[in-house]
Structure formats: structure tokens, C-alpha cells
Design an enzyme around this catalytic site. Sequence first.
Site, mmCIF file in Angstrom:
data_model
loop_
_atom_site.group_PDB
_atom_site.id
_atom_site.type_symbol
_atom_site.label_atom_id
_atom_site.label_comp_id
_atom_site.label_asym_id
_atom_site.label_seq_id
_atom_site.Cartn_x
_atom_site.Cartn_y
_atom_site.Cartn_z
ATOM 1 N N ASP A 128 30.815 16.403 47.746
ATOM 2 C CA ASP A 128 29.458 16.429 48.296
ATOM 3 C C ASP A 128 28.603 17.500 47.625
ATOM 4 O O ASP A 128 28.837 18.694 47.812
ATOM 5 C CB ASP A 128 29.520 16.690 49.807
ATOM 6 C CG ASP A 128 28.158 16.623 50.472
ATOM 7 O OD1 ASP A 128 27.220 16.085 49.858
ATOM 8 O OD2 ASP A 128 28.031 17.103 51.614
ATOM 9 N N ASP A 337 21.115 13.887 44.235
ATOM 10 C CA ASP A 337 22.245 13.874 45.151
ATOM 11 C C ASP A 337 23.235 12.788 44.744
ATOM 12 O O ASP A 337 22.848 11.640 44.515
ATOM 13 C CB ASP A 337 21.736 13.630 46.580
ATOM 14 C CG ASP A 337 22.844 13.697 47.610
ATOM 15 O OD1 ASP A 337 23.697 14.592 47.500
ATOM 16 O OD2 ASP A 337 22.857 12.857 48.527
#
Length: 460
Positions: A128, A337
Site C-alpha cells: 500500500d 496510488d
Amino acid sequence: MASSVILSRSSFVLIILGVLGALFVNPSCSTSRRALDLHDHSLQMQSGFKVTLKHVDSGKNLTKLERLQRRIKRGRKRLQRLNAMKLKSSTSPDSHTRVQTPVHAGVGEFLMTLSIGTPAKSFSAIVDTGSDLIWTQCEPCKQCYKQPTPIFNPKKSSSFSKVSCTSDLCDALPSSKCSNQSCEYYYTYGDSSSTEGILATETFSFGDVSIPKVSFGCGEDNEGGGFSQGAGLVGLGRGTLSLVSQLKEPKFSYCLTSVDDTQSTSTLLMGSVASLNSTTPSSEVANIKTTPLIKNPSQPTFYYLSLEGITVGGTSLPIEKDTFALGDDGGGGLIIDSGTTLTYLAQDAYDAVVKEFSSQMELPEKDAIDTVGLDLCFELPEDATKVEVPKLVFNFKGADLELPSENYMIADTDVGVICLAVGSAGDMSVFGNYQQQNMLVLHDIVKETISFVPTKCDQL
């Protein structure tokens, strides 16, 4: 049958449609963090390491349509988390006082395999870039979800060590308390998902590379959905506790294979092996696009980019210059992201993109929100073998990034539509992983830049 993309007019590309079972145009490749002295020794490596990344839906018996729908659903949920990332008031566990608990993005699209402890125990964890803490479930569990590997038992590892309450590592936590001279943490992910436990250090192994005294959360109470694909999470954000920051490596990169490639794995490169010199063929050096990273003191975890405009089919869109700017309150901006599927743009910019695509596409629009799950779709002519679509360019500061059509258009010959893989955002815009297929995305932490390099990611 694989489809291919060939260049047509200067502002358009021509998609040649193959016989697709369901979705996607198969791609053809074309185109300062906070410094703390956390340990009494350097964690710096001489050569870094390379690990494979597996998509969370890999190996599951899903159709292409089902995979897309799952990706979009997770992406929208993550977007909600990202837009909830401002400090909010929350009740600390085992406490009757109100504290400010930062919310973190959590949950991603890719898993990495690593090992922990001595002797080493292997497990998979979600990767992440939108959070910092490294954590895994630990015995004894007050509340743990079912995971594919045995839960880590720190009592069986000779290298496990608790972090003291006076440590800089403990101070770096967004929410912590001291109990029995141990640093306890509480980390929440915005939708009632959370991990709670003891901050500790351990030896982590990535392939053949072992690194001692890496700080991590030993989670004894882990709640909420989205974590069950792995046994924890590896934060790659810009904050102090992330793997990137703890290793003190100047660079890291990832290369994500096509969303339609269910056989190959993606790649994470850390340290010197992430260098463009070691991963970029000479034929692609001229195609490297580099843009500066921006810091947001309110959200130090995220990798913010300066998006100055968007071009569709050669037309520069009438988007206000401050549309993607960071606000004085830390809101707004655009982040890159790896855990969000689509690119989500601020409403005004999204409206401009949709309007221009609708104007330039020579196909009738078709509502496919209930089937494909995307807002802007066009009807494919019966027995169509090729479709012309406008080029899409993201005008980052110092880098005009022209995307291959397979990185922004999704064709489904069964449903009879071709759709734009872009959505509308709330406060914060996101450059998602669908737009990053078959690109080496290099994060240079020292120079504070991100570079995009067209790469055949399945061949790294």
C-alpha cells in the site's frame, strides 16, 4: 485473440478489436521524507531487492467482467477512504477520552510475499503506497481474521523485540499509548477497519535479503473488511514508519502488468535495483517522463504530483489552473496510488474530459453503468473490428504523459461497449493503477521526483 493498437491520426489512436471473451483491450507496450535516526545501526542495503507482486484476484475463477467489477468496487471504496483522510475525532481503544486519530487509506490491489522472524516464517501482505505502518497479525489474538498462512507467534522468534515507549519509533505513530513499558498502537483505515497491537522490531526477509530490526505492528486486534487476502500490510508511503523510510533507500519502483494478464506477476524494486539504468532499455530512454513530487504537511504519507492540465485528442481542456492544486487546509491535490484502480479527477476536470471525449468519439453513447460499472461508455458497431479513440495526455509539471489507449479505454465486445476508465473524485484526485499498466514507476525519494518509463512489466 489478442487485440493490438496502432497509431492513426496525430491526435487519435486506432484500437483493433480482437475476439474478446469479455473485457479489455490487451495492451501493447509503447509508450524529502522525514529523517529520524530510528535505530542504532544502518538498515541501508548495498543492492536492494526485487520481489514479485500478485494481484489480489489472481488465481480466482472469475470472468474478465467480474474482475473489472471487483476492481472498480474496491477502488471506489478506497477513494472514499482517501477522501476521509483528514484528522477526525475518534475514541481511542480502552480509553474514555477523545483523541485525534488519523485515518489511513489501507487495502490495496497487490500482494507481496515476505518472511518474518528467526526462524523465518513466510506470509503474504497487501502492498500500500497510501499508508505507512507495516503490520501483521500476531498471537495471542484478541480478534483476528482468517488468513491463508499461520498467524505469527512472536514467542517462537529469537529476533523479536518490543519497542519502548520512549523510542522515536513510538513517537512516530499517529496514535499510541504506553502499557507495561511497551508501545501500543492503534491504526484505523476510515471504514471502521483497524489494527491494534504492540509496536516491535523484527528481522524481515525479502527473497534472499534479510534486514534486522525493522519496526512493525504486531496486531492482536484486527477488525474490518479488506485485509483477508493477506496476513497484514506493508506501507510504502512517505512517512517515517513505512518500509521505504525505514530502509533509507533513495529509490523504489514498481511495474504493474496488464490488468488483463492473469498469468504474469508485477514487480516491486527497492534500492539500487530500482535505478533506471538497470531496468530501462536504451530504446526507451528518450521516453522517460519525470515530474516533481509535492509535499503536503497535512498528509505526509501520500505521493502528490503537480497536474497542470489534460489534453484530449490534441485539445487542451479548459481546466482552471488551481483545479489540482493543494489547498491551504491540505485538501485537494492529486496523488499517484498503486491501490486505486481507476483515475479519479476533481469534478470540474472530469466533466471537461467527459465532454471532450463525447464530442470527439464518433460513436453513440450507451448506458452501461449497471453492467460495466463505468460512467462514460459508447456503443460498439456490430461486428466492429476497429475503433478510433482520442489520445489522452496528462500534462504533469515537466512531463506530458501520453497514455496508450489500453490504459484508459476498456472494450467489451460481449456487452457491445467501449468505456473511458476514468471517474469523478471528491476533494482529492487520484492517478490510479489502470493508467499505470506496463510502466515502470520510479519514486526517487532523494530527488523528490517520479518517473514513468514504458516497460514490458511481464519481462522484468
